[in-house]
Scaffold this motif. Sequence first.
Motif, mmCIF file in Angstrom:
data_model
loop_
_atom_site.group_PDB
_atom_site.id
_atom_site.type_symbol
_atom_site.label_atom_id
_atom_site.label_comp_id
_atom_site.label_asym_id
_atom_site.label_seq_id
_atom_site.Cartn_x
_atom_site.Cartn_y
_atom_site.Cartn_z
ATOM 1 N N LEU A 249 0.816 -1.220 0.000
ATOM 2 C CA LEU A 249 0.000 0.000 0.000
ATOM 3 C C LEU A 249 0.846 1.265 0.000
ATOM 4 O O LEU A 249 0.306 2.374 -0.010
ATOM 5 N N GLN A 250 2.191 1.083 0.044
ATOM 6 C CA GLN A 250 3.128 2.216 0.030
ATOM 7 C C GLN A 250 2.834 3.198 1.171
ATOM 8 O O GLN A 250 2.722 4.407 0.967
ATOM 9 N N VAL A 251 2.711 2.638 2.381
ATOM 10 C CA VAL A 251 2.448 3.498 3.536
ATOM 11 C C VAL A 251 3.685 4.336 3.838
ATOM 12 O O VAL A 251 4.816 3.934 3.543
ATOM 13 N N PRO A 252 3.517 5.521 4.443
ATOM 14 C CA PRO A 252 4.667 6.361 4.801
ATOM 15 C C PRO A 252 5.598 5.637 5.776
ATOM 16 O O PRO A 252 5.179 4.741 6.520
ATOM 17 N N ALA A 253 6.855 6.052 5.796
ATOM 18 C CA ALA A 253 7.867 5.380 6.614
ATOM 19 C C ALA A 253 7.492 5.385 8.091
ATOM 20 O O ALA A 253 7.670 4.377 8.793
ATOM 21 N N GLU A 254 6.956 6.493 8.590
ATOM 22 C CA GLU A 254 6.593 6.577 10.006
ATOM 23 C C GLU A 254 5.499 5.574 10.358
ATOM 24 O O GLU A 254 5.542 4.919 11.411
ATOM 25 N N GLN A 255 4.528 5.433 9.444
ATOM 26 C CA GLN A 255 3.457 4.475 9.713
ATOM 27 C C GLN A 255 3.963 3.048 9.603
ATOM 28 O O GLN A 255 3.521 2.165 10.347
ATOM 29 N N ALA A 256 4.908 2.803 8.698
ATOM 30 C CA ALA A 256 5.481 1.466 8.568
ATOM 31 C C ALA A 256 6.149 1.042 9.873
ATOM 32 O O ALA A 256 6.069 -0.125 10.283
ATOM 33 N N VAL A 257 6.810 2.011 10.559
ATOM 34 C CA VAL A 257 7.435 1.712 11.853
ATOM 35 C C VAL A 257 6.364 1.342 12.877
ATOM 36 O O VAL A 257 6.520 0.392 13.651
ATOM 37 N N ASN A 258 5.257 2.092 12.876
ATOM 38 C CA ASN A 258 4.167 1.793 13.807
ATOM 39 C C ASN A 258 3.548 0.424 13.543
ATOM 40 O O ASN A 258 3.183 -0.309 14.470
ATOM 41 N N ILE A 259 3.406 0.078 12.268
ATOM 42 C CA ILE A 259 2.850 -1.232 11.906
ATOM 43 C C ILE A 259 3.740 -2.345 12.450
ATOM 44 O O ILE A 259 3.257 -3.316 13.051
ATOM 45 N N SER A 260 5.043 -2.199 12.264
ATOM 46 C CA SER A 260 5.975 -3.222 12.740
ATOM 47 C C SER A 260 5.923 -3.358 14.253
ATOM 48 O O SER A 260 5.883 -4.472 14.798
ATOM 49 N N ARG A 261 5.927 -2.224 14.946
ATOM 50 C CA ARG A 261 5.927 -2.262 16.408
ATOM 51 C C ARG A 261 4.617 -2.846 16.946
ATOM 52 O O ARG A 261 4.629 -3.691 17.849
ATOM 53 N N ALA A 262 3.510 -2.409 16.392
ATOM 54 C CA ALA A 262 2.218 -2.915 16.852
ATOM 55 C C ALA A 262 2.100 -4.414 16.605
ATOM 56 O O ALA A 262 1.544 -5.158 17.424
ATOM 57 N N ALA A 263 2.611 -4.880 15.468
ATOM 58 C CA ALA A 263 2.577 -6.315 15.176
ATOM 59 C C ALA A 263 3.439 -7.084 16.170
ATOM 60 O O ALA A 263 3.047 -8.156 16.660
ATOM 61 N N ASP A 264 4.618 -6.541 16.498
ATOM 62 C CA ASP A 264 5.526 -7.215 17.431
ATOM 63 C C ASP A 264 4.893 -7.432 18.800
ATOM 64 O O ASP A 264 5.133 -8.451 19.458
ATOM 65 N N ILE A 265 4.094 -6.458 19.257
ATOM 66 C CA ILE A 265 3.559 -6.542 20.626
ATOM 67 C C ILE A 265 2.065 -6.886 20.639
ATOM 68 O O ILE A 265 1.417 -6.792 21.672
ATOM 69 N N SER A 266 1.535 -7.291 19.492
ATOM 70 C CA SER A 266 0.085 -7.472 19.365
ATOM 71 C C SER A 266 -0.486 -8.500 20.328
ATOM 72 O O SER A 266 -1.646 -8.412 20.730
#
Length: 691
Positions: free
Chosen positions: A376-393
């Motif tokens: 979806l070509q999300v912005p870099a800042e949101q990509a970081v949030n996606i990774s972090r949220a997935a890690d601690i989901s």
Amino acid sequence: MAKDLLLEIGLEEVPARFLRAAMNQLRDKTVKWLDDSRLAHGEAKAFATPRRLAVWVKDVAEKQEDINEEVKGPSRKIAQDENGNWSKAALGFARSQGVTPEEFTFREIGGVEYIHARKSSIGTSTDAIVAEALQNIITSMNFPKNMRWGAYDFRFVRPIRWMVALWGHDVIDFEITGVQTGRVTRGHRFLGTETEIAEPTLYMEALREQHVIADVEERQAMISAQIAHLAAEQKWNIDVKEDLLEEVLFLVETPTVLYGTFDPAFLNIPQDVLITSMREHQRYFPVLDNEGQLLPYFVTVRNGDSRSLDVIARGNEKVLRARLSDAKFFYEEDQKIKIEDAVAKLDNIVFHEEIGTLGEKVRRIRQIADQLGAALQVPAEQAVNISRAADISKFDLVTQMVYEFPELQGVMGEDYARKAGENEEVARAVFEHYQPRFAGEAAPASLTGSLISIADKIDTIVACFSIGIIPTGSQDPYALRRQAAGIVQILLERGLALTLEQIFDITLNIHENLRNMKRSSDIIRIELNEFFGLRVKKLLSETLRYDVVDAVISAGFSHIGSVVSRGNDLMKAVTEVPDFKLIIESFERVSNLAAKSAGAVVNPALFSEAGETELFAAWETVSTPYHNLLADNRTGEALNLLATLRPAITSFFDHIMVMVDDAAVRENRLALLTLIDRDIKQYADFSKLVK
């Protein structure tokens, strides 16, 4: 003369969740027996309390209806051979009807002779058959869980303690597990006594005198009215959930609503924790203010009258205080655990012995979510949030609070993550990634929550499919249908530019890289496509005609937004556009002949008729903008543009013979129709529409 029929089964307390289905089952079985037995009857009403199941049928006939009917059998040609001997079919028909072949008559119907058998029998009296029938009805009942008692092999939901069976004033005599039928029922366990039922019409009133409200609807109305009165009197909003009301309804025989209080200091605990503790452990209704904030009160329903309510309230307050103290302890202890330590513990929890641990699942979720975000070509800042949220989901699954209240998974994760310093988007996504948890719940509001939710759900589905766990019939232990429906809902409601095909490919590739797959990815992909196709079809079928659903799904459903839009616009055209039938017919003519094409490429130099040139020009004018409209999901405009081909198609068929002897000209004309057919079928298979 008709009489009323009453059957009551007295039991040890039955789990509330079983009672409504059991009550309906008893009524349905009784009515079916009456109908099958040709016993005329009036209304059948069912009753249930924690200690009884009952059915009352009005005006049951004294005897079965007499039979005097003629039944059609096989034709003479089948019933007799050339020598006039009866065939096996004729003899079997005779046995089934209780007659001899000599009693057959022949009657001509539509120019064909058929054998007929006349059946006549005198109806049996109800007295002679009702006892055995009621006994069989009881012993044939089924429940989610059964038990045995004493030395009996018989299984039932709970031990039978008494039975009332009346036909009018008369007792219907039979016995089950040593319990003999009679006319004596039992009232409320503490407030009532045994009482006799003289005849069925007095059943409800006799129990009422013994502090039992047998009628389910009456009990529910009493509870709702008392809650409404209390809310108005105290100026409260009492949060009544239907599932809890249903459970409470079957926990009481005489309902009396009361309220109690708890220490306001507990309000420092998250509201969801308090409400869950009250509902799940104590079956209390929470009290809210006008802003939806919890107040330090609770409402409960007593199984008894209004005497000594202050004593009952104090007892409930004492029990709730202990529950909330436990919750407070869990909440405070959980916050002492670092998120990273909690995540590490997931490697010690097995998700499935053939799939791996929760820790491994979380790492797959991270990779799937990251790749979906990249698509979806999300912005870099949101990509970081996606990774972090997935890690601690899933970190809150190891907390004491979620262990005690599994339904708070995600809720506690969000709260703990926020308190641990995670940013708002990450904390919220820990909660949202479970959504939608059930039909009717909203999809995640954020993109981050949406992508992790999709990743979590598709990971579970692919993992289960990879080891052969695929829902069949009513069996779906891992709720894969619900999770697939959730993915479809998220893609639709969030309008994500992701296709199911992309999601399947990303997930399968990650599983291939991280796990030893027992089954071929190609086979799993086919199964996933079929599985999700059924979910999409169910979604469309809620608002569209079945033929419209079949038509648009045949053109592809990987892009959820597109198939829904195409379905809605096609439905509108079919039902509202005058002469749309003519457009459908023109498209079908194209499709029928395109199927005969050998795959040649169109060569305009071979056009010899004006109709060919005009149709090709019309297609060239329409094709590119049509595809652009489909890509932009402007499906209504795309359909309108496609419909402009109809005059050229009609003219082509009116003036040109396609299947000519000249092979080159024939194949060129078929190739032209194939070009148009390919475009048409990207929208729908119009041949599936009922004209």
